[in-house]
Each structure stands twice: as structure tokens, then as C-alpha cells.
Design a protein around this motif. Structure first.
Motif, PDB file in Angstrom:
ATOM      1  N   SER A 375      -9.719  11.384   4.146  1.00  0.00           N
ATOM      2  CA  SER A 375      -8.796  11.635   5.272  1.00  0.00           C
ATOM      3  C   SER A 375      -7.699  10.587   5.325  1.00  0.00           C
ATOM      4  O   SER A 375      -6.529  10.907   5.581  1.00  0.00           O
ATOM      5  CB  SER A 375      -9.565  11.645   6.588  1.00  0.00           C
ATOM      6  OG  SER A 375     -10.513  12.688   6.610  1.00  0.00           O
ATOM      7  N   LYS A 376      -8.061   9.323   5.061  1.00  0.00           N
ATOM      8  CA  LYS A 376      -7.054   8.255   5.090  1.00  0.00           C
ATOM      9  C   LYS A 376      -6.025   8.464   3.982  1.00  0.00           C
ATOM     10  O   LYS A 376      -4.825   8.221   4.171  1.00  0.00           O
ATOM     11  CB  LYS A 376      -7.732   6.899   4.934  1.00  0.00           C
ATOM     12  CG  LYS A 376      -8.554   6.483   6.152  1.00  0.00           C
ATOM     13  CD  LYS A 376      -9.275   5.175   5.895  1.00  0.00           C
ATOM     14  CE  LYS A 376     -10.167   4.797   7.088  1.00  0.00           C
ATOM     15  NZ  LYS A 376     -10.933   3.557   6.832  1.00  0.00           N
ATOM     16  N   LEU A 377      -6.489   8.903   2.807  1.00  0.00           N
ATOM     17  CA  LEU A 377      -5.555   9.176   1.714  1.00  0.00           C
ATOM     18  C   LEU A 377      -4.589  10.294   2.095  1.00  0.00           C
ATOM     19  O   LEU A 377      -3.381  10.184   1.875  1.00  0.00           O
ATOM     20  CB  LEU A 377      -6.340   9.559   0.454  1.00  0.00           C
ATOM     21  CG  LEU A 377      -5.509  10.072  -0.737  1.00  0.00           C
ATOM     22  CD1 LEU A 377      -4.536   9.012  -1.217  1.00  0.00           C
ATOM     23  CD2 LEU A 377      -6.418  10.526  -1.872  1.00  0.00           C
ATOM     24  N   LEU A 378      -5.125  11.348   2.675  1.00  0.00           N
ATOM     25  CA  LEU A 378      -4.269  12.474   3.076  1.00  0.00           C
ATOM     26  C   LEU A 378      -3.287  12.061   4.166  1.00  0.00           C
ATOM     27  O   LEU A 378      -2.155  12.570   4.225  1.00  0.00           O
ATOM     28  CB  LEU A 378      -5.131  13.643   3.541  1.00  0.00           C
ATOM     29  CG  LEU A 378      -6.004  14.295   2.450  1.00  0.00           C
ATOM     30  CD1 LEU A 378      -6.892  15.379   3.049  1.00  0.00           C
ATOM     31  CD2 LEU A 378      -5.147  14.871   1.336  1.00  0.00           C
ATOM     32  N   GLU A 379      -3.688  11.146   5.049  1.00  0.00           N
ATOM     33  CA  GLU A 379      -2.781  10.654   6.090  1.00  0.00           C
ATOM     34  C   GLU A 379      -1.592   9.906   5.471  1.00  0.00           C
ATOM     35  O   GLU A 379      -0.449  10.056   5.920  1.00  0.00           O
ATOM     36  CB  GLU A 379      -3.540   9.724   7.039  1.00  0.00           C
ATOM     37  CG  GLU A 379      -4.490  10.452   7.990  1.00  0.00           C
ATOM     38  CD  GLU A 379      -5.309   9.482   8.819  1.00  0.00           C
ATOM     39  OE1 GLU A 379      -5.036   8.260   8.736  1.00  0.00           O
ATOM     40  OE2 GLU A 379      -6.198   9.939   9.551  1.00  0.00           O
ATOM     41  N   ILE A 380      -1.880   9.102   4.435  1.00  0.00           N
ATOM     42  CA  ILE A 380      -0.787   8.391   3.765  1.00  0.00           C
ATOM     43  C   ILE A 380       0.175   9.376   3.106  1.00  0.00           C
ATOM     44  O   ILE A 380       1.409   9.235   3.203  1.00  0.00           O
ATOM     45  CB  ILE A 380      -1.370   7.414   2.715  1.00  0.00           C
ATOM     46  CG1 ILE A 380      -2.167   6.312   3.395  1.00  0.00           C
ATOM     47  CG2 ILE A 380      -0.252   6.816   1.860  1.00  0.00           C
ATOM     48  CD1 ILE A 380      -2.884   5.394   2.422  1.00  0.00           C
ATOM     49  N   LEU A 381      -0.367  10.383   2.444  1.00  0.00           N
ATOM     50  CA  LEU A 381       0.485  11.393   1.796  1.00  0.00           C
ATOM     51  C   LEU A 381       1.330  12.142   2.817  1.00  0.00           C
ATOM     52  O   LEU A 381       2.511  12.420   2.577  1.00  0.00           O
ATOM     53  CB  LEU A 381      -0.382  12.370   1.000  1.00  0.00           C
ATOM     54  CG  LEU A 381      -1.144  11.779  -0.192  1.00  0.00           C
ATOM     55  CD1 LEU A 381      -2.030  12.834  -0.836  1.00  0.00           C
ATOM     56  CD2 LEU A 381      -0.183  11.194  -1.223  1.00  0.00           C
ATOM     57  N   ALA A 382       0.723  12.445   3.980  1.00  0.00           N
ATOM     58  CA  ALA A 382       1.470  13.142   5.034  1.00  0.00           C
ATOM     59  C   ALA A 382       2.563  12.241   5.602  1.00  0.00           C
ATOM     60  O   ALA A 382       3.691  12.700   5.854  1.00  0.00           O
ATOM     61  CB  ALA A 382       0.515  13.595   6.132  1.00  0.00           C
ATOM     62  N   ARG A 383       2.242  10.963   5.802  1.00  0.00           N
ATOM     63  CA  ARG A 383       3.235  10.032   6.348  1.00  0.00           C
ATOM     64  C   ARG A 383       4.418   9.867   5.403  1.00  0.00           C
ATOM     65  O   ARG A 383       5.568   9.731   5.833  1.00  0.00           O
ATOM     66  CB  ARG A 383       2.561   8.679   6.608  1.00  0.00           C
ATOM     67  CG  ARG A 383       3.486   7.679   7.316  1.00  0.00           C
ATOM     68  CD  ARG A 383       2.760   6.406   7.700  1.00  0.00           C
ATOM     69  NE  ARG A 383       2.370   5.621   6.530  1.00  0.00           N
ATOM     70  CZ  ARG A 383       1.115   5.382   6.174  1.00  0.00           C
ATOM     71  NH1 ARG A 383       0.113   5.869   6.898  1.00  0.00           N
ATOM     72  NH2 ARG A 383       0.842   4.662   5.096  1.00  0.00           N
ATOM     73  N   ASN A 424       4.745   3.130  -4.306  1.00  0.00           N
ATOM     74  CA  ASN A 424       4.614   1.805  -3.702  1.00  0.00           C
ATOM     75  C   ASN A 424       3.656   1.823  -2.522  1.00  0.00           C
ATOM     76  O   ASN A 424       2.845   0.901  -2.346  1.00  0.00           O
ATOM     77  CB  ASN A 424       5.984   1.294  -3.261  1.00  0.00           C
ATOM     78  CG  ASN A 424       6.889   0.977  -4.438  1.00  0.00           C
ATOM     79  OD1 ASN A 424       6.404   0.692  -5.538  1.00  0.00           O
ATOM     80  ND2 ASN A 424       8.190   1.033  -4.223  1.00  0.00           N
ATOM     81  N   ALA A 425       3.754   2.894  -1.711  1.00  0.00           N
ATOM     82  CA  ALA A 425       2.873   2.995  -0.544  1.00  0.00           C
ATOM     83  C   ALA A 425       1.410   3.119  -0.959  1.00  0.00           C
ATOM     84  O   ALA A 425       0.517   2.508  -0.349  1.00  0.00           O
ATOM     85  CB  ALA A 425       3.289   4.191   0.310  1.00  0.00           C
ATOM     86  N   LEU A 426       1.151   3.872  -2.004  1.00  0.00           N
ATOM     87  CA  LEU A 426      -0.232   4.051  -2.460  1.00  0.00           C
ATOM     88  C   LEU A 426      -0.775   2.790  -3.124  1.00  0.00           C
ATOM     89  O   LEU A 426      -1.942   2.425  -2.920  1.00  0.00           O
ATOM     90  CB  LEU A 426      -0.301   5.239  -3.429  1.00  0.00           C
ATOM     91  CG  LEU A 426      -0.168   6.632  -2.801  1.00  0.00           C
ATOM     92  CD1 LEU A 426      -0.032   7.689  -3.877  1.00  0.00           C
ATOM     93  CD2 LEU A 426      -1.366   6.952  -1.914  1.00  0.00           C
ATOM     94  N   LEU A 427       0.053   2.118  -3.918  1.00  0.00           N
ATOM     95  CA  LEU A 427      -0.402   0.894  -4.572  1.00  0.00           C
ATOM     96  C   LEU A 427      -0.670  -0.221  -3.571  1.00  0.00           C
ATOM     97  O   LEU A 427      -1.521  -1.085  -3.795  1.00  0.00           O
ATOM     98  CB  LEU A 427       0.632   0.447  -5.614  1.00  0.00           C
ATOM     99  CG  LEU A 427       0.726   1.310  -6.872  1.00  0.00           C
ATOM    100  CD1 LEU A 427       1.869   0.848  -7.759  1.00  0.00           C
ATOM    101  CD2 LEU A 427      -0.590   1.283  -7.656  1.00  0.00           C
ATOM    102  N   GLU A 428       0.041  -0.202  -2.471  1.00  0.00           N
ATOM    103  CA  GLU A 428      -0.194  -1.193  -1.421  1.00  0.00           C
ATOM    104  C   GLU A 428      -1.577  -1.011  -0.799  1.00  0.00           C
ATOM    105  O   GLU A 428      -2.266  -1.984  -0.478  1.00  0.00           O
ATOM    106  CB  GLU A 428       0.893  -1.066  -0.355  1.00  0.00           C
ATOM    107  CG  GLU A 428       0.787  -2.112   0.751  1.00  0.00           C
ATOM    108  CD  GLU A 428       1.910  -1.976   1.775  1.00  0.00           C
ATOM    109  OE1 GLU A 428       1.761  -2.531   2.879  1.00  0.00           O
ATOM    110  OE2 GLU A 428       2.921  -1.310   1.463  1.00  0.00           O
TER     111      GLU A 428
END
Length: 438
Positions: A375-383, A424-428
């Protein structure tokens, strides 16, 4: 046009119907270049049988820094510019041969044009295709009105069978060639572009081995305005025209390994007439990568709602690749000559083009095996406003610690900048995430 046995005399009769200064019986007997009068005669004769396709200002102009006009020859009935040369060729045949019929042996745009226009002129037409030909092409050819015969496993088998049938039944065996009649018909594109776009600086054509469109149109354009630059574009992996011009004669021993993608533009250099015209009148020939052609197909689909094949998109590919910087700020016409892309290839080409354009990307990372982490991964993708196309979880073949899952995501982004921001957001958040290179 190549002739079998006695049919050579019939072609001589056909060529006598256009101005005598450009008539020729075969490549070996004459190398006279076509004249502007030949092209004008062709334009008059075929005007009721082919479309005068639009040459419209393109939305791509701003993106590439020049005024771009697209000559949309893919709007012809069979989806190809080849109709122009074929119709003029068929109408130039003597009535006796028109009654007996014609025969071709390939699944090319040339054969499709022969099938359609011969049927429209009530000329018996036979098309020999190998058993490996796409069922869709066979069906289309039959719908155009031709008698289609499947024979042999290769194109060479089909051609041999077609020649035998031509000899036995007095059919005229047609093969795309650079006769004066055929080149004059193709050259009518140059006439129309000149009429439709005032103050032209350059015109870009597909080239390759089958450079009849480039050669014939160059003859028309250079007569009307010698200052117009005429440019040909061919595949980098198959630069047969550049090699032929350098050698001074047609190169015949080079094979293309991806004919299904490149289509007619991958053909061998088919005659010295086209080569002479190209060497004399064409200002520049450039080569482009397959990647540039794919992105051009994507651009035309998105900006022009035009579904074209590699031959149709290759002219724009020269601008995509940045091969013609001297045209910045100029008024440029591009001939989009063919739109016969099979459906299964269309899907593959667009998917690959999106990846090359940095708009579809894939990454993998390892998470703990719990719903909360997904869910946290999907939230980052949505953001980050990335659209998830596919997500897969691998539990069994994971080399990391127990109770973890390897997640592989395929996402769609807006462009290269958006892709970099997402990365960059995912690597962070996930330093061990790995990206699949295109």
C-alpha cells in the motif's frame, strides 16, 4: 517493370504512349531519365483514379522548430503511394494485354495497388503469394478483386511460379521496377506538394532500395524550383541507397533481416534509372536508427492520429533523430507514403516506442510480505502521478531473507523528466530498487 519473354514488346508499346524522349523498353536497353513533361502527362491521366491527398500543417512543427507539412499519401485507397505509379502503368498498357491480364508475385504495397487498380480497370489480375504470407494480407488482396494463389514457402518460389504462369497464359508479369512510366506516376507526388505548399524550402521522402518515389518526385520538384532541397531517408541498418550511390551502381547482395518491420523500404536497389536520378537531383540522403522510426510512428499516432508503418514514418524520423539541423526555421514537407501496418506489429511497435520515449518504465524492489508495504508503494506511485500498468509479486524465487516479496512494477509516465522524478522518489524510500534498462 520487369517483363517475361514476349511481353517485353508489350512494354515497348506501353511506353510509346508517353512522350518518346522518356520511353524505354528495359533497364538494359535505355537509361534515359524522365522529363517533367512525362510527370505532367501522368498527373493528367491518373487524376480521376487516385486521391489528391492533403498536405497539411502539422502540430509537430513547434516541437521541432520548423513549419512541417505532412503529405498524407497513406490515405490512398490501398494505403500506399504506389497506387500512382501502378495506375499510370496499367492505363498505359495496350488494350490487347489488358484483356489478357497481369500477374504479380509478392505481398508488397505494389502488389496490393496492382490488385486494386487492375480490378477497377477490369483487367484480369493474379497475385501469387507464399504460404507464409499474413492471412490478413491475403484477405485484403482478394477483397481488392485479385485472384490470389498461395504457392511455395518463399518469395522466390512464388516469383518463379508467377513467371511460369505468365509464359503459359500470356499474362504480363509485373515486378516493381524503375521504368519511365512507373517513375512518372510516382513523381506526381512532387507536383502536388509544390502546388499545395507555397514557398517550400525542403521536401523529405523515404528512400532505401525502392527509391522510385524519391527519384520521380525530385525530377518534378527540381524542375519547378531548383532551390528546393530534396532529402531521402533510409534505415541505418540497411543503407542500400547510400552504398549504391557510393559504388555508382545498384547494390544487390545485401539482405535485410527485419523485412516485416521495414516493408518496401528494405528492398534491394532496383534499377539504375532511379539511382541516376537520385545522384543527379537529390541533395542529401541520411540514415536513421530503428528507434527513431518507432518514436516517429508514436508521434504521428499521437499528434496526427495517423497509423503508419516504418516506410511512412521514416521521413519524420530524420527530424526526431536530429539529422537535419539545417532545416530549423524552414518550411518543410514530409511525405507519409504508407500506412499498411499489420495489427500485431502495431501493438509491438507502440509498446516499444513508449519505452524508448521514456514513458513506460519498469523497476523491481524487495518488500516485507505484508499488505501495508504494498500500500505504501502504491501511495508513492499515486503521489508521483505514475499510472500502474502491471504489478507482479514473487514469493518463491527470492534470494533475500525469509518473509519478503520481490515486487516488479511497470508504470507509465508523462515524459523523461517525469520518469526521473519518479525514480528519485522511489530510490529515496527504497535505496535497493533496481530499474530495468530499456
Amino acid at each position: 517493370m520487369k517483363i517475361v519473354s514476349r511481353n517485353e514488346e508489350l512494354l515497348r508499346d506501353a511506353l510509346s504512349r508517353i512522350p518518346q524522349s522518356s520511353s524505354r523498353t528495359s533497364l538494359s536497353s535505355s537509361n534515359k531519365l524522365i522529363r517533367f513533361e512525362d510527370i505532367s502527362a501522368a498527373a493528367f491521366k491518373i487524376q480521376c483514379g487516385v486521391q489528391k491527398t492533403p498536405c497539411m500543417y502539422s502540430r509537430l512543427s513547434k516541437q521541432y522548430g520548423m513549419d512541417i507539412y505532412l503529405k498524407k499519401e497513406f490515405l490512398q485507397y490501398t494505403g500506399s503511394v504506389k497506387e500512382r505509379g501502378v495506375l499510370y502503368l496499367l492505363t498505359s498498357l495496350p488494350q490487347d494485354q489488358q484483356r489478357k491480364g497481369v500477374i504479380v508475385a509478392s505481398d508488397s504495397n505494389f502488389s496490393m495497388a496492382v490488385a486494386y487498380h487492375a480490378s477497377e480497370l477490369r483487367i484480369p489480375v493474379f497475385v501469387i503469394m507464399s504460404t507464409s504470407t499474413s492471412p490478413a494480407r491475403v484477405k485484403m488482396c482478394r477483397e481488392y478483386g485479385a485472384m490470389v494463389i498461395s504457392y511455395g514457402t518463399t518469395a522466390k518460389d512464388s516469383q518463379t511460379h508467377a513467371r511460369r504462369l505468365a509464359q503459359e497464359n500470356a499474362y504480363l508479369y509485373l515486378e516493381e521496377e524503375d521504368s519511365a512510366v512507373y517513375l512518372s506516376g510516382l513523381g506526381t507526388v512532387g507536383l502536388e506538394v509544390y502546388e499545395q505548399v507555397p514557398k517550400l524550402d525542403a521536401v523529405i521522402f523515404p528512400a532505401g532500395g525502392h527509391c522510385g518515389l524519391l527519384a520521380g518526385s525530385a525530377a518534378a520538384l527540381k524542375h519547378l524550383n531548383p532551390r528546393i532541397s530534396v532529402i531521402g531517408v533510409e534505415p541505418e541498418s540497411f543503407p542500400v541507397l547510400q552504398q549504391s550511390l557510393k559504388a555508382g551502381h545498384p547494390i544487390e547482395d545485401q539482405a535485410c533481416s527485419n523485412h516485416h518491420f521495414y516493408g518496401d523500404v528494405s528492398g534491394l536497389c532496383f534499377g539504375s534509372n532511379s539511382l541516376q536520378l537520385t545522384g543527379k537531383l537529390v541533395d542529401k540522403v541520411v540514415a536513421v536508427r530503428e528507434e527513431d522510426i518507432l518514436i516517429s510512428m508514436l508521434r504521428l499516432l499521437e499528434y496526427e492520429r495517423a497509423t503508419v508503418d516504418a516506410e511512412g514514418a521514416i521521413g519524420l524520423a530524420a527530424l526526431v533523430a536530429g539529422k537535419l539541423p539545417e532545416l530549423k526555421g524552414k518550411r518543410v514537407a514530409i511525405v507519409i507514403c504508407s500506412g499498411n501496418l499489420e495489427l500485431h506489429l502495431l501493438q509491438q511497435c507502440i509498446a516499444r516506442a513508449l519505452t524508448l520515449d521514456n514513458r513506460v518504465c519498469r523497476f523491481s524492489l524487495v518488500l516485507s510480505d505484508s499488505p501495508g508495504d504494498i500500500s505504501k508503494l502504491l501511495e508513492i506511485l499515486a503521489r508521483e502521478e505514475a499510472r500502474v500498468l502491471d504489478i507482479k509479486q514473487e514469493h518463491t524465487f527470492v534470494t533475500s531473507e525469509l518473509f519478503t516479496v520481490e515486487v516488479t512494477c511497470t508504470v507509465e509516465t508523462r515524459d523523461k523528466i517525469h520518469t526521473a522524478q519518479l525514480r528519485n522518489a522511489l530510490l529515496e524510500r527504497y535505496p535497493t530498487a533496481t530499474w530495468t534498462e530499456r
